[in-house]
Design a protein around this motif. Structure first.
Motif, PDB file in Angstrom:
ATOM      1  N   VAL A 179      69.321 -13.937 -30.747  1.00 47.05           N
ATOM      2  CA  VAL A 179      70.396 -13.337 -31.553  1.00 47.05           C
ATOM      3  C   VAL A 179      71.763 -13.820 -31.071  1.00 47.05           C
ATOM      4  N   CYS A 180      71.973 -13.755 -29.743  1.00 43.63           N
ATOM      5  CA  CYS A 180      73.245 -14.193 -29.165  1.00 43.63           C
ATOM      6  C   CYS A 180      73.492 -15.679 -29.421  1.00 43.63           C
ATOM      7  N   ALA A 181      72.456 -16.496 -29.267  1.00 45.17           N
ATOM      8  CA  ALA A 181      72.587 -17.937 -29.480  1.00 45.17           C
ATOM      9  C   ALA A 181      72.994 -18.240 -30.921  1.00 45.17           C
ATOM     10  N   TYR A 182      72.450 -17.451 -31.855  1.00 45.61           N
ATOM     11  CA  TYR A 182      72.772 -17.670 -33.270  1.00 45.61           C
ATOM     12  C   TYR A 182      74.228 -17.308 -33.571  1.00 45.61           C
ATOM     13  N   PHE A 183      74.670 -16.136 -33.102  1.00 43.76           N
ATOM     14  CA  PHE A 183      76.018 -15.675 -33.429  1.00 43.76           C
ATOM     15  C   PHE A 183      77.112 -16.354 -32.597  1.00 43.76           C
ATOM     16  N   VAL A 184      76.784 -16.736 -31.355  1.00 38.23           N
ATOM     17  CA  VAL A 184      77.793 -17.345 -30.486  1.00 38.23           C
ATOM     18  C   VAL A 184      77.878 -18.857 -30.691  1.00 38.23           C
ATOM     19  N   THR A 185      76.733 -19.517 -30.758  1.00 38.61           N
ATOM     20  CA  THR A 185      76.736 -20.989 -30.851  1.00 38.61           C
ATOM     21  C   THR A 185      76.235 -21.508 -32.197  1.00 38.61           C
ATOM     22  N   ARG A 186      75.807 -20.587 -33.089  1.00 34.19           N
ATOM     23  CA  ARG A 186      75.249 -20.967 -34.390  1.00 34.19           C
ATOM     24  C   ARG A 186      73.988 -21.820 -34.260  1.00 34.19           C
ATOM     25  N   LYS A 187      73.331 -21.687 -33.113  1.00 32.39           N
ATOM     26  CA  LYS A 187      72.092 -22.434 -32.887  1.00 32.39           C
ATOM     27  C   LYS A 187      70.938 -21.738 -33.602  1.00 32.39           C
ATOM     28  N   ARG A 188      70.234 -22.481 -34.439  1.00 28.18           N
ATOM     29  CA  ARG A 188      69.118 -21.911 -35.189  1.00 28.18           C
ATOM     30  C   ARG A 188      67.796 -22.440 -34.662  1.00 28.18           C
ATOM     31  N   GLU A 189      66.819 -21.558 -34.658  1.00 25.17           N
ATOM     32  CA  GLU A 189      65.467 -21.931 -34.247  1.00 25.17           C
ATOM     33  C   GLU A 189      64.606 -22.115 -35.496  1.00 25.17           C
ATOM     34  N   ALA A 190      63.408 -22.644 -35.303  1.00 22.07           N
ATOM     35  CA  ALA A 190      62.455 -22.759 -36.412  1.00 22.07           C
ATOM     36  C   ALA A 190      62.044 -21.357 -36.867  1.00 22.07           C
ATOM     37  N   TRP A 191      61.708 -21.222 -38.149  1.00 25.24           N
ATOM     38  CA  TRP A 191      61.391 -19.891 -38.685  1.00 25.24           C
ATOM     39  C   TRP A 191      60.215 -19.264 -37.956  1.00 25.24           C
ATOM     40  N   LEU A 192      59.261 -20.093 -37.515  1.00 24.40           N
ATOM     41  CA  LEU A 192      58.099 -19.561 -36.799  1.00 24.40           C
ATOM     42  C   LEU A 192      58.517 -18.975 -35.448  1.00 24.40           C
ATOM     43  N   THR A 193      59.539 -19.581 -34.821  1.00 22.48           N
ATOM     44  CA  THR A 193      60.043 -19.066 -33.549  1.00 22.48           C
ATOM     45  C   THR A 193      60.621 -17.664 -33.744  1.00 22.48           C
ATOM     46  N   TYR A 194      61.396 -17.493 -34.815  1.00 19.04           N
ATOM     47  CA  TYR A 194      61.954 -16.166 -35.109  1.00 19.04           C
ATOM     48  C   TYR A 194      60.848 -15.167 -35.457  1.00 19.04           C
ATOM     49  N   ALA A 195      59.807 -15.652 -36.127  1.00 15.63           N
ATOM     50  CA  ALA A 195      58.703 -14.765 -36.512  1.00 15.63           C
ATOM     51  C   ALA A 195      57.998 -14.186 -35.292  1.00 15.63           C
ATOM     52  N   ASN A 231      61.310   0.516 -18.318  1.00 13.85           N
ATOM     53  CA  ASN A 231      62.406  -0.417 -18.054  1.00 13.85           C
ATOM     54  C   ASN A 231      61.945  -1.858 -18.273  1.00 13.85           C
ATOM     55  N   GLN A 232      60.744  -2.175 -17.797  1.00 14.46           N
ATOM     56  CA  GLN A 232      60.202  -3.521 -17.947  1.00 14.46           C
ATOM     57  C   GLN A 232      59.822  -3.833 -19.396  1.00 14.46           C
ATOM     58  N   ALA A 233      59.345  -2.804 -20.106  1.00 13.68           N
ATOM     59  CA  ALA A 233      59.006  -2.999 -21.520  1.00 13.68           C
ATOM     60  C   ALA A 233      60.249  -3.382 -22.314  1.00 13.68           C
ATOM     61  N   ILE A 234      61.350  -2.709 -22.038  1.00 18.66           N
ATOM     62  CA  ILE A 234      62.612  -3.023 -22.719  1.00 18.66           C
ATOM     63  C   ILE A 234      63.121  -4.395 -22.271  1.00 18.66           C
ATOM     64  N   GLY A 235      63.016  -4.679 -20.970  1.00 16.69           N
ATOM     65  CA  GLY A 235      63.469  -5.958 -20.435  1.00 16.69           C
ATOM     66  C   GLY A 235      62.734  -7.144 -21.035  1.00 16.69           C
ATOM     67  N   ALA A 236      61.497  -6.908 -21.504  1.00 21.25           N
ATOM     68  CA  ALA A 236      60.711  -7.995 -22.098  1.00 21.25           C
ATOM     69  C   ALA A 236      61.300  -8.483 -23.413  1.00 21.25           C
ATOM     70  N   THR A 237      62.241  -7.720 -23.982  1.00 17.01           N
ATOM     71  CA  THR A 237      62.858  -8.131 -25.253  1.00 17.01           C
ATOM     72  C   THR A 237      64.010  -9.117 -25.046  1.00 17.01           C
ATOM     73  N   THR A 238      64.228  -9.576 -23.814  1.00 14.80           N
ATOM     74  CA  THR A 238      65.313 -10.521 -23.530  1.00 14.80           C
ATOM     75  C   THR A 238      65.288 -11.739 -24.459  1.00 14.80           C
ATOM     76  N   PRO A 239      64.122 -12.362 -24.752  1.00 14.74           N
ATOM     77  CA  PRO A 239      64.122 -13.511 -25.676  1.00 14.74           C
ATOM     78  C   PRO A 239      64.695 -13.168 -27.053  1.00 14.74           C
ATOM     79  N   PHE A 240      64.442 -11.947 -27.531  1.00 14.46           N
ATOM     80  CA  PHE A 240      64.982 -11.534 -28.832  1.00 14.46           C
ATOM     81  C   PHE A 240      66.500 -11.529 -28.802  1.00 14.46           C
ATOM     82  N   PHE A 241      67.083 -10.896 -27.771  1.00 15.03           N
ATOM     83  CA  PHE A 241      68.538 -10.829 -27.672  1.00 15.03           C
ATOM     84  C   PHE A 241      69.143 -12.206 -27.404  1.00 15.03           C
ATOM     85  N   THR A 242      68.415 -13.051 -26.673  1.00 14.33           N
ATOM     86  CA  THR A 242      68.901 -14.413 -26.418  1.00 14.33           C
ATOM     87  C   THR A 242      68.997 -15.201 -27.719  1.00 14.33           C
TER      88      THR A 242
END
Length: 308
Positions: free
Chosen positions: A119-135, A106-117
C-alpha cells in the motif's frame, strides 16, 4: 530436497541466533511490561536504542564487523533523521501494544507487514505490482480479521497501536528505498542503525521524561528491592541489538528472499512459544485465522519472486 549436511554450520548458527533474538526480545518485553509490571514502554525503547548505539559503535568501529560508512551530505543526514523518527515510532508502538495484547496476537498483526508495504509503495512511489501479487494479500488481511474477531484477549487500543507499529515499519522500508536510493547514499543495515539509534534515543529521552515521569527514580527504587530489573533491562536491550545484527548476518549468509521466508516461519514459532510460556487463551478459529495470514504471506513472497 536440501539436506542439512549441505547447509554450512555458520548459516545454521546465524539463523538460530536470529530466531532466538527475535523471539527472545518479544517474550522479554512482554514479561517486563505485563507479568513483571514494569509499565514503561517508552523508557524501555530508549534503553534499547541506547544499547544499539553503544553496540553498533563497538561492532563497527572497534570489532570491524562491517566497514564504516560515513554520511556524505547534509541532505543524507536529514533523510536518516526522518527514517529514525519513523523507526522510533514503530518500535515504541510495538512495545506499547504488548501492554494490551498477547504476543501471539501481536505477531498475527505483524504478519500483515507485506500488505502495508504494498500500500505504501503504491501511494508513495506509485510502484505497482502484478494483479496476482495484490490478490495474495487478501488472505493476509482476511486472516487477521478472523483472528481479531475470535481473539479472547482482544483490546481495541492495543490493536490500533500494533497496527500503527506494523504500518510505520512498512512505511520505513519504503522510505528507506526512496530516500537512500542513490549509490552514494546507500548504507548497509548495520551502519544505518549506527546513525539511527542515537537519533532515536535523543527523541525518546524528552518523550520519556514527559510521558513517563520519574521513571528513572522508580527504576532505581525497584532495583533496591529487586536487582533483577537491571539484568532484565540489559538483557532485553542487548537482544534488541542482536535482532538487527543477526538480521544483517542472515541476509549476508543467505538472501533477502530467504530472510522473508524464515520470517514467516519465525512468526508462527513465536506464537506457539508465547502461548506455551504465558498460557494466554487462544481459540481454534483464531489459530486458523493466523495460519491463513501466514499462508497469504508465503503466497505473496512467491508472487513477488515470480513477477518482480
Amino acid at each position: 530436497m536440501i539436506m542439512m549436511d549441505s547447509i554450512p554450520w555458520s548459516t545454521i548458527m546465524v539463523v538460530t541466533s536470529w530466531y532466538s533474538s527475535n523471539i527472545g526480545v518479544l517474550l522479554m518485553n512482554k514479561y517486563l511490561l505485563t507479568n513483571y509490571g514494569f509499565k514503561f514502554p517508552v523508557f524501555l525503547t530508549m534503553c534499547h536504542m541506547m544499547c544499539c548505539s553503544i553496540f553498533s559503535f563497538i561492532g563497527i568501529q572497534v570489532m570491524d564487523i562491517v566497514p564504516f560508512q560515513s554520511i556524505q551530505s547534509r541532505e543524507q543526514l536529514v533523510k536518516i533523521c526522518v527514517l529514525s523518527l519513523v523507526f522510533c515510532f514503530s518500535v515504541v508502538c510495538g512495545n506499547v501494544s504488548l501492554n494490551y495484547i498477547p504476543v501471539s496476537f501481536n505477531q498475527a498483526i505483524g504478519a500483515t507487514t507485506p500488505f502495508f508495504t504494498a500500500v505504501c509503495a503504491y501511494f508513495v512511489t506509485r510502484k505497482r505490482e502484478a494483479w496476482l501479487t495484490y490478490a495474495t494479500l487478501l488472505p493476509v488481511v482476511a486472516g487477521v480479521i478472523i483472528a481479531s474477531e475470535s481473539e479472547p484477549s482482544f483490546n481495541l487500543f492495543g490493536f490500533i497501536i500494533c497496527v500503527s507499529s506494523t504500518f510505520s515499519r512498512a512505511f520505513k522500508s519504503v522510505l528507506q528505498d526512496l530516500l537512500l536510493s542513490s549509490e552514494g547514499e546507500k548504507l548497509n543495515s548495520m551502519n544505518l542503525l549506527l546513525y539511527m539509534a542515537p537519533m532515536a534515543m535523543l527523541v525518546l529521552l524528552p518523550a520519556t521524561l514527559l510521558m513517563e515521569k520519574n521513571v528513572i527514580q522508580i527504576t532505581i527504587d525497584v532495583a533496591r528491592n529487586d536487582i533483577r530489573i537491571i539484568g532484565f533491562l540489559l538483557f532485553s536491550s542487548s537482544l534488541a541489538y542482536f535482532v538487527n545484527l543477526t538480521n544483517f548476518l542472515v541476509t549476508k549468509h543467505t538472501s533477502a528472499l530467504t530472510l522473508q521466508v524464515l520470517g514467516n516461519a519465525k512468526g508462527a514459532v513465536a506464537v506457539v512459544v508465547s502461548i506455551l510460556i504465558f498460557k494466554n487463551p487462544i481459540s481454534m478459529i483464531g489459530m486458523c485465522g493466523y495460519a491463513f495470514t501466514v499462508l497469504g504471506v508465503i503466497l505473496y513472497t512467491e508472487a513477488k519472486k515470480r513477477y518482480s
